[in-house]
Each structure stands twice: as structure tokens, then as C-alpha cells.
Design an enzyme around this catalytic site. Structure first.
Site, mmCIF file in Angstrom:
data_model
loop_
_atom_site.group_PDB
_atom_site.id
_atom_site.type_symbol
_atom_site.label_atom_id
_atom_site.label_comp_id
_atom_site.label_asym_id
_atom_site.label_seq_id
_atom_site.Cartn_x
_atom_site.Cartn_y
_atom_site.Cartn_z
ATOM 1 N N HIS A 100 0.837 -1.207 0.000
ATOM 2 C CA HIS A 100 0.000 0.000 0.000
ATOM 3 C C HIS A 100 0.863 1.245 0.000
ATOM 4 O O HIS A 100 1.968 1.251 0.537
ATOM 5 C CB HIS A 100 -0.945 0.017 1.211
ATOM 6 C CG HIS A 100 -0.266 -0.132 2.545
ATOM 7 N ND1 HIS A 100 0.156 -1.332 3.028
ATOM 8 C CD2 HIS A 100 0.058 0.795 3.488
ATOM 9 C CE1 HIS A 100 0.707 -1.167 4.221
ATOM 10 N NE2 HIS A 100 0.678 0.117 4.521
ATOM 11 N N HIS A 102 0.757 5.180 1.183
ATOM 12 C CA HIS A 102 0.093 6.237 1.940
ATOM 13 C C HIS A 102 0.186 7.502 1.082
ATOM 14 O O HIS A 102 1.252 7.802 0.535
ATOM 15 C CB HIS A 102 0.836 6.521 3.240
ATOM 16 C CG HIS A 102 0.877 5.371 4.203
ATOM 17 N ND1 HIS A 102 0.101 5.319 5.329
ATOM 18 C CD2 HIS A 102 1.617 4.235 4.212
ATOM 19 C CE1 HIS A 102 0.360 4.209 6.004
ATOM 20 N NE2 HIS A 102 1.291 3.527 5.344
HETATM 21 P P1 5GP Z 1 1.521 0.531 7.533
HETATM 22 O O1 5GP Z 1 2.011 0.810 8.915
HETATM 23 O O2 5GP Z 1 1.325 -0.951 7.308
HETATM 24 O O3 5GP Z 1 2.354 1.179 6.474
HETATM 25 O O4 5GP Z 1 0.126 1.253 7.420
HETATM 26 C C1 5GP Z 1 -1.092 0.634 7.640
HETATM 27 C C2 5GP Z 1 -2.136 1.737 7.693
HETATM 28 O O5 5GP Z 1 -3.418 1.145 7.619
HETATM 29 C C3 5GP Z 1 -2.096 2.560 8.987
HETATM 30 O O6 5GP Z 1 -1.919 3.935 8.670
HETATM 31 C C4 5GP Z 1 -3.451 2.294 9.628
HETATM 32 O O7 5GP Z 1 -4.007 3.421 10.272
HETATM 33 C C5 5GP Z 1 -4.295 1.838 8.454
HETATM 34 N N1 5GP Z 1 -5.352 0.898 8.806
HETATM 35 C C6 5GP Z 1 -5.226 -0.193 9.590
HETATM 36 N N2 5GP Z 1 -6.408 -0.839 9.693
HETATM 37 C C7 5GP Z 1 -7.287 -0.131 8.945
HETATM 38 C C8 5GP Z 1 -8.679 -0.308 8.653
HETATM 39 O O8 5GP Z 1 -9.340 -1.238 9.097
HETATM 40 N N3 5GP Z 1 -9.249 0.609 7.837
HETATM 41 C C9 5GP Z 1 -8.555 1.655 7.314
HETATM 42 N N4 5GP Z 1 -9.215 2.499 6.526
HETATM 43 N N5 5GP Z 1 -7.245 1.848 7.565
HETATM 44 C C10 5GP Z 1 -6.616 0.961 8.376
#
Ligand code: 5GP
Length: 114
Positions: A100, A102
């Protein structure tokens, strides 16, 4: 079989998300815990765990994500600029093992990131 990631469950419509863009290959939705006034997550519908797992056959889909990011930025009027970030692996803090990006905007973003 491995448990579905939270993002795969969003793709499959099993849990809700505020979707701002969708096409055949990708989905963009609002982050549940925004780190900026605009904080979107852009994902491929194809299950790829992280940058470390991108294979040559994924190139078109991964490239397409950037076209989608650009379309979303235009749709939301992010004319002040925005940041595109991907975390990969433990030290980056990656929590969800589905590739993903951001997209952060709406405030002055510090550099370097923490
Ligand atoms: P990572 O740390 O893996 O780069 O980012 C994961 C992102 O997914 C985090 O910013 C977190 O807030 C978001 N996230 C986690 N669970 C959910 C969810 O159930 N729904 C949404 N919309 N975002 C989520």
C-alpha cells in the site's frame, strides 16, 4: 490458508472503508487513523505483501497505482502537494502485509520522517 489481511477484507467488501477511488486494479480509501488532514491508502487488488514481494509480472499493476494516485490527487484537489510513502518490512513499521501507498497532504510535512 493464511488469514486475509485487513486490506483484502476491504477489497472483498467484508469491512467498510471510505473509498475515494476504485478501478479494476486498485482501490483508494481513507486511512482509519489519519496522520494528516488528507491521509489515503492506495492498494492493488492483487495480493502483493510488500515492495519486497513485487515480481516482474506485477510491474503493470504497480505502475498503475501511480496513475491512480495522480487521479486521486487531482480529484481531491491536492494542489499544495502531497507525499507518497510505502513501508516495507519490520524496521519501516509496516503493519498490514498488503502492498500500500500512503498519500499524505493538507499540512506541511516534515523531513526526514521519523
Ligand atoms: P503501515 O504501517 O502498514 O504502512 O500502514 C497501515 C495503515 O493502515 C495505517 O496507517 C493504519 O491506520 C491503516 N489501517 C489499519 N487498519 C485499517 C482499517 O481497518 N481501515 C482503514 N481504513 N485503515 C486501516
Amino acid at each position: 490458508m493464511a488469514e486475509k489481511t485487513i486490506f483484502k477484507r476491504i477489497i472483498d467488501g467484508e469491512i467498510p472503508a471510505k473509498i475515494v477511488y476504485e478501478d479494476e486494479h486498485c482501490l483508494a480509501f481513507e486511512d482509519i487513523k489519519p496522520a494528516a488532514p488528507t491521509h489515503l491508502i492506495v492498494i492493488p487488488k492483487r495480493e502483493i505483501a510488500s515492495v519486497d514481494d513485487v515480481k516482474p509480472e506485477d510491474e503493470a499493476v504497480v505502475g498503475h497505482l501511480f496513475t491512480a494516485i495522480r487521479a486521486v490527487a487531482a480529484k481531491l484537489g491536492l494542489t499544495g502537494g502531497y507525499r507518497v510513502v510505502t513501508n516495507c518490512g519490520r524496521d519501516s513499521g509496516q503493519e498490514v502485509m498488503h502492498l500500500h501507498f500512503h498519500v499524505l497532504a493538507g499540512r506541511r510535512l516534515g523531513w526526514p520522517p521519523g
